[in-house]
Design an enzyme around this catalytic site. Structure first.
Site, short mmCIF file in Angstrom:
data_model
loop_
_atom_site.label_atom_id
_atom_site.label_comp_id
_atom_site.label_asym_id
_atom_site.label_seq_id
_atom_site.Cartn_x
_atom_site.Cartn_y
_atom_site.Cartn_z
N GLU A 129 -6.13 -10.93 -1.05
CA GLU A 129 -6.90 -10.71 0.19
C GLU A 129 -8.41 -10.69 -0.10
OE1 GLU A 129 -5.49 -7.37 2.52
OE2 GLU A 129 -3.39 -7.80 2.07
N GLU A 141 0.79 -1.24 0.00
CA GLU A 141 0.00 0.00 0.00
C GLU A 141 0.83 1.29 0.00
OE1 GLU A 141 -2.76 -0.46 3.27
OE2 GLU A 141 -3.41 -2.41 2.56
O1 G3I Z 1 -4.51 -9.12 19.34
C1 G3I Z 1 -5.00 -7.92 19.91
C2 G3I Z 1 -5.79 -8.20 21.14
O2 G3I Z 1 -4.93 -8.76 22.10
C3 G3I Z 1 -6.43 -6.91 21.65
O3 G3I Z 1 -7.26 -7.18 22.74
C4 G3I Z 1 -7.28 -6.26 20.55
C5 G3I Z 1 -7.88 -4.92 20.97
O4 G3I Z 1 -8.10 -4.08 19.87
O5 G3I Z 1 -6.44 -6.03 19.45
C6 G3I Z 1 -5.90 -7.24 18.90
O6 G3I Z 1 -5.10 -6.93 17.81
C7 G3I Z 1 -5.79 -6.52 16.65
C8 G3I Z 1 -5.47 -7.51 15.54
O7 G3I Z 1 -6.03 -7.06 14.31
C9 G3I Z 1 -6.02 -8.92 15.82
O8 G3I Z 1 -7.40 -8.89 15.88
C10 G3I Z 1 -5.27 -5.13 16.27
O9 G3I Z 1 -5.69 -4.19 17.26
C11 G3I Z 1 -5.80 -4.75 14.91
O10 G3I Z 1 -5.17 -3.55 14.51
C12 G3I Z 1 -5.48 -5.84 13.89
O11 G3I Z 1 -6.09 -5.49 12.68
C13 G3I Z 1 -5.54 -6.05 11.50
C14 G3I Z 1 -5.24 -4.94 10.50
O12 G3I Z 1 -4.79 -5.49 9.27
C15 G3I Z 1 -4.13 -4.01 11.02
O13 G3I Z 1 -2.92 -4.70 11.17
C16 G3I Z 1 -6.57 -7.00 10.91
O14 G3I Z 1 -6.73 -8.13 11.79
C17 G3I Z 1 -6.07 -7.51 9.55
O15 G3I Z 1 -7.08 -8.28 8.94
C18 G3I Z 1 -5.76 -6.31 8.66
O16 G3I Z 1 -5.22 -6.80 7.45
C19 G3I Z 1 -4.95 -5.83 6.42
C20 G3I Z 1 -3.76 -6.32 5.63
O17 G3I Z 1 -2.67 -6.54 6.50
C21 G3I Z 1 -3.39 -5.33 4.52
N1 G3I Z 1 -4.52 -5.10 3.66
C22 G3I Z 1 -5.74 -4.66 4.34
C23 G3I Z 1 -6.13 -5.67 5.41
C24 G3I Z 1 -7.40 -5.28 6.09
O18 G3I Z 1 -7.24 -4.07 6.79
#
Ligand code: G3I
Length: 343
Positions: free
Chosen positions: A251, A145
């Protein structure tokens, strides 16, 4: 559930199912899913579906820079090692996601403004990371991105603000030196229908290849809705094909409500399910028709079940974008995808 118990449960479950029906077995293209292992640790049915349906896997979060470092400035290999072990145990092709992404910069690193310190940290990180998993990771999303939506400009990210565009070329070169066998991708969303963004991505790729930068493929994320314009998608695919790139639908998920039409479906009606099934079919079929076999890196879903999708958990949207429902049953969308793969 303890790991040993979980594995016994999976083996018992696997014995009852007909593997002939599995998605990846209907085709010779790789079919994968992103998943966080801790999400499915307590969900035996999801675990069973994952290892039955797919032969490729992408680390949804475990291999992002902020996960690898956490709050410390030392790499913690535990989660990524776990992931790699899982992929090996179930004979899944491992796709690494992602080395450089503006959203995954660790908080402590963001505070450093000295260019040469960040340079040394980030490129040593790539070198170490890619070499560490030299035997295990088949392809990497090297840069994720880097281009802005609708503007055709580079995203003004932490990386861009420090290095301009040079970090992109260097990231690919360092990844390639660290594992010359790994397939290296640029990965982005919206390029299937945002023509300005697509043009900027194509220009960037053309400029990288003109300088012999080792970039092997494009990851089209495809977080789309049932309204996606098929002609724009076909155009994007053919532009990448023309350039000889591997094409990874990296994705995929298909929402029934879209940005423009948020409240279209308040519940997952038969009509919504049918439209979604048709879209999964068309998207997969078009990919297989337009992309020559030797340029098909594969199709990866960003989660396969409505129970664990980021759209609901992270975006907090009312939707049902996956091919399995939240009770781990195959949806019509599953059969749309299955039909396209099996034709
Ligand atoms: O694991 C912690 C948990 O311990 C905590 O209680 C909770 C509270 O918010 O957060 C959890 O972590 C989260 C994690 O997902 C697991 O659920 C993070 O806050 C959250 O930021 C994270 O989001 C991920 C996001 O990328 C940001 O990294 C999404 O799962 C993931 O599906 C998403 O994936 C992205 C790709 O990497 C790039 N393309 C877009 C795609 C969707 O946004």
């Amino acid at each position: 559930m303890k790991r040993s118990l979980l594995i016994i449960a999976i083996i018992a479950f696997a014995g009852c199912a007909s593997v002939k029906e599995s998605l990846y077995q209907t085709t010779n293209v790789y079919v994968g899913s992103a998943i966080s292992l801790n999400t499915i640790e307590h969900d035996t049915a999801a675990m069973h579906a994952l290892i039955t349906e797919f032969n490729s896997i992408t680390s949804e979060n475990a291999m992002k820079m902020n996960s690898m470092y956490g709050d410390s400035s030392h790499i913690n290999w535990a989660a990524a090692d776990n992931y790699i072990d899982f992929a090996k145990r179930y004979h899944l092709r491992m796709h690494g996601h992602t080395l450089i992404w503006h959203e995954s910069v660790p908080a402590w690193l963001r505070k450093i403004s000295n260019k040469s310190i960040v340079d040394s940290l980030v490129f040593n990180y790539i070198k170490l990371f890619v070499s560490h998993y030299k035997q295990d990771v088949y392809g990497w999303d090297v840069v994720n991105e880097a281009i802005s939506d609708s503007l055709g400009t580079y995203r003004k990210s932490f990386w861009y603000n420090l290095f301009g565009t040079t970090y992109i070329e260097k990231a690919f070169r360092v990844a390639n030196e660290s594992n010359p066998n790994a397939l290296l991708f640029y990965n982005d969303y919206g390029i299937e229908n945002d023509t300005i963004k697509l043009k900027a991505v194509l220009n960037m790729i053309d400029s990288l290849t003109a300088r012999n930068v080792p970039i092997h493929g494009i990851g089209m994320q495809m977080h789309i809705s049932i309204d996606m314009d098929m002609n724009l998608y076909k155009h994007a695919l053919s532009e990448f094909v023309k350039r000889g790139l591997l094409v990874h639908i990296s994705e995929l998920d298909i929402c029934v409500n879209s940005n423009k039409n948020k409240d279209r479906f308040k519940h997952f009606s038969h009509h919504a399910a049918k439209l979604q099934k048709d879209k999964y079919y068309e998207v997969v079929k078009t990919y297989l028709d337009i992309v020559p076999r030797n340029q098909q890196y594969g199709i990866t879903l960003w989660g396969f079940s409505d129970a664990h999708t980021w759209i609901v958990n992270y975006c907090k949207l009312l939707d049902w974008p996956c091919i399995y429902d939240d009770r781990m049953k195959r949806k019509p969308a599953y059969y749309g995808m299955w039909k396209a793969l099996s034709e």
